[in-house]
Design an enzyme around this catalytic site. Structure first.
Site, PDB file in Angstrom:
ATOM      1  N   HIS A 144      48.250   8.090  19.380  1.00 34.68           N
ATOM      2  CA  HIS A 144      46.927   7.504  19.575  1.00 34.68           C
ATOM      3  C   HIS A 144      46.513   6.808  18.282  1.00 34.68           C
ATOM      4  CE1 HIS A 144      46.088   9.341  23.460  1.00 34.68           C
ATOM      5  NE2 HIS A 144      46.686  10.426  23.000  1.00 34.68           N
ATOM      6  N   CYS A 176      43.898   1.577  21.241  1.00 35.07           N
ATOM      7  CA  CYS A 176      44.604   2.319  22.301  1.00 35.07           C
ATOM      8  C   CYS A 176      44.463   1.607  23.646  1.00 35.07           C
ATOM      9  CB  CYS A 176      44.059   3.744  22.418  1.00 35.07           C
ATOM     10  SG  CYS A 176      44.854   4.920  21.313  1.00 35.07           S
TER      11      CYS A 176
END
Length: 102
Positions: free
Chosen positions: A23, A35
């Site tokens: 992430h 993301c």
């Protein structure tokens, strides 16, 4: 940090594997535009592929497409487009994403 791994077929310029892990943590969960951009590129790219000899993973924090048999010219362009889009995201967000090419 998002890690992108790109591998090519042996003795070929065609992409064999694109794997994305992690992430970006560039913003709170649900508001992370890095993301979201990477997810959109991977999901859109997966949807554009027409071949059947692929291994796919698409889950939270992990996406993978692996060409199990050298793909068609069309799918090769799709995989190259995914690579280019990820590279574009990287150019503006180097602190949140890294790309390793093999």
């Amino acid at each position: 940090m998002i890690t992108v791994i790109i591998k090519k077929h042996e003795n070929s310029d065609k992409i064999r594997l694109i794997e994305v892990k992690g992430h970006a943590d560039s913003a709170p969960y649900g508001k992370d535009l890095v993301c979201a951009a990477v997810s959109a590129v991977m999901t859109g790219g997966f949807n554009a592929l027409q071949g059947h000899d692929y291994r796919f993973i698409l889950e939270d924090g992990h996406a993978l497409v692996e060409d199990l048999d050298e793909c068609s010219d069309y799918d090769s362009v799709v995989l190259k487009t995914i690579e280019t889009q990820l590279q574009t995201i990287y150019e503006s967000n180097k602190e949140f994403i890294t790309i390793c090419k093999d």
